[in-house]
Design a protein around this motif. Structure first.
Motif, PDB file in Angstrom:
ATOM      1  N   MET A   1       0.832  -1.181   0.000  1.00  0.00           N
ATOM      2  CA  MET A   1       0.000   0.000   0.000  1.00  0.00           C
ATOM      3  C   MET A   1       0.880   1.250   0.000  1.00  0.00           C
ATOM      4  N   THR A   2       0.491   2.216  -0.757  1.00  0.00           N
ATOM      5  CA  THR A   2       1.218   3.472  -0.746  1.00  0.00           C
ATOM      6  C   THR A   2       0.818   4.283   0.482  1.00  0.00           C
ATOM      7  N   ARG A   3       1.585   5.312   0.772  1.00  0.00           N
ATOM      8  CA  ARG A   3       1.264   6.165   1.916  1.00  0.00           C
ATOM      9  C   ARG A   3      -0.074   6.866   1.732  1.00  0.00           C
ATOM     10  N   THR A   4      -0.374   7.226   0.505  1.00  0.00           N
ATOM     11  CA  THR A   4      -1.656   7.879   0.237  1.00  0.00           C
ATOM     12  C   THR A   4      -2.815   6.938   0.530  1.00  0.00           C
ATOM     13  N   GLN A   5      -2.698   5.698   0.144  1.00  0.00           N
ATOM     14  CA  GLN A   5      -3.743   4.718   0.422  1.00  0.00           C
ATOM     15  C   GLN A   5      -3.888   4.481   1.921  1.00  0.00           C
ATOM     16  N   GLN A   6      -2.769   4.411   2.629  1.00  0.00           N
ATOM     17  CA  GLN A   6      -2.833   4.243   4.077  1.00  0.00           C
ATOM     18  C   GLN A   6      -3.507   5.439   4.739  1.00  0.00           C
ATOM     19  N   ALA A   7      -3.168   6.640   4.288  1.00  0.00           N
ATOM     20  CA  ALA A   7      -3.771   7.842   4.854  1.00  0.00           C
ATOM     21  C   ALA A   7      -5.270   7.878   4.581  1.00  0.00           C
ATOM     22  N   LEU A   8      -5.676   7.461   3.387  1.00  0.00           N
ATOM     23  CA  LEU A   8      -7.102   7.423   3.076  1.00  0.00           C
ATOM     24  C   LEU A   8      -7.847   6.417   3.946  1.00  0.00           C
ATOM     25  N   CYS A   9      -7.223   5.288   4.230  1.00  0.00           N
ATOM     26  CA  CYS A   9      -7.840   4.294   5.121  1.00  0.00           C
ATOM     27  C   CYS A   9      -8.027   4.862   6.522  1.00  0.00           C
ATOM     28  N   TRP A  10      -7.007   5.535   7.041  1.00  0.00           N
ATOM     29  CA  TRP A  10      -7.117   6.149   8.364  1.00  0.00           C
ATOM     30  C   TRP A  10      -8.178   7.249   8.365  1.00  0.00           C
ATOM     31  N   ALA A  11      -8.208   8.058   7.306  1.00  0.00           N
ATOM     32  CA  ALA A  11      -9.212   9.119   7.218  1.00  0.00           C
ATOM     33  C   ALA A  11     -10.616   8.534   7.191  1.00  0.00           C
ATOM     34  N   LEU A  12     -10.798   7.461   6.445  1.00  0.00           N
ATOM     35  CA  LEU A  12     -12.099   6.799   6.381  1.00  0.00           C
ATOM     36  C   LEU A  12     -12.512   6.274   7.752  1.00  0.00           C
ATOM     37  N   ALA A  13     -11.562   5.699   8.471  1.00  0.00           N
ATOM     38  CA  ALA A  13     -11.862   5.179   9.806  1.00  0.00           C
ATOM     39  C   ALA A  13     -12.274   6.299  10.764  1.00  0.00           C
ATOM     40  N   LEU A  14     -11.576   7.426  10.720  1.00  0.00           N
ATOM     41  CA  LEU A  14     -11.919   8.538  11.606  1.00  0.00           C
ATOM     42  C   LEU A  14     -13.239   9.185  11.218  1.00  0.00           C
ATOM     43  N   ILE A  15     -13.523   9.269   9.920  1.00  0.00           N
ATOM     44  CA  ILE A  15     -14.809   9.802   9.479  1.00  0.00           C
ATOM     45  C   ILE A  15     -15.941   8.871   9.887  1.00  0.00           C
ATOM     46  N   ALA A  16     -15.726   7.567   9.747  1.00  0.00           N
ATOM     47  CA  ALA A  16     -16.747   6.600  10.165  1.00  0.00           C
ATOM     48  C   ALA A  16     -16.998   6.704  11.667  1.00  0.00           C
ATOM     49  N   LEU A  17     -15.947   6.904  12.440  1.00  0.00           N
ATOM     50  CA  LEU A  17     -16.105   7.070  13.881  1.00  0.00           C
ATOM     51  C   LEU A  17     -16.904   8.334  14.189  1.00  0.00           C
ATOM     52  N   ALA A  18     -16.583   9.421  13.508  1.00  0.00           N
ATOM     53  CA  ALA A  18     -17.306  10.676  13.731  1.00  0.00           C
ATOM     54  C   ALA A  18     -18.781  10.537  13.358  1.00  0.00           C
ATOM     55  N   LEU A  19     -19.055   9.870  12.256  1.00  0.00           N
ATOM     56  CA  LEU A  19     -20.449   9.666  11.859  1.00  0.00           C
ATOM     57  C   LEU A  19     -21.197   8.775  12.840  1.00  0.00           C
ATOM     58  N   SER A  20     -20.528   7.765  13.356  1.00  0.00           N
ATOM     59  CA  SER A  20     -21.190   6.882  14.315  1.00  0.00           C
ATOM     60  C   SER A  20     -21.465   7.593  15.634  1.00  0.00           C
ATOM     61  N   VAL A  21     -20.603   8.535  16.003  1.00  0.00           N
ATOM     62  CA  VAL A  21     -20.859   9.327  17.207  1.00  0.00           C
ATOM     63  C   VAL A  21     -22.020  10.285  16.958  1.00  0.00           C
TER      64      VAL A  21
END
Length: 61
Positions: A1-21
């Protein structure tokens, strides 16, 4: 995985957490530490600065 792909995965996880809250699926008090720890863990996992096996550049494990 490239760094950009890793960053997008982390961003998706944090956005999903924010939406679930915001929808009430996760309690705010339970999610609050993750909002602080998430970016730190993302930075440590994406950058090459520190690894578990080889903490010093050029050193042999």
């Amino acid at each position: 995985m490239t760094r950009t792909q890793q960053a997008l995965c982390w961003a998706l996880a944090l956005i999903a957490l924010a939406l679930s809250v915001s929808t009430g699926l996760v309690d705010r008090q339970a999610a609050e530490p993750l909002f602080f720890a998430g970016p730190v863990l993302a930075y440590l996992s994406i950058t090459d600065r520190v690894t578990c096996c080889n903490p010093f550049r050029g050193a042999r494990a």
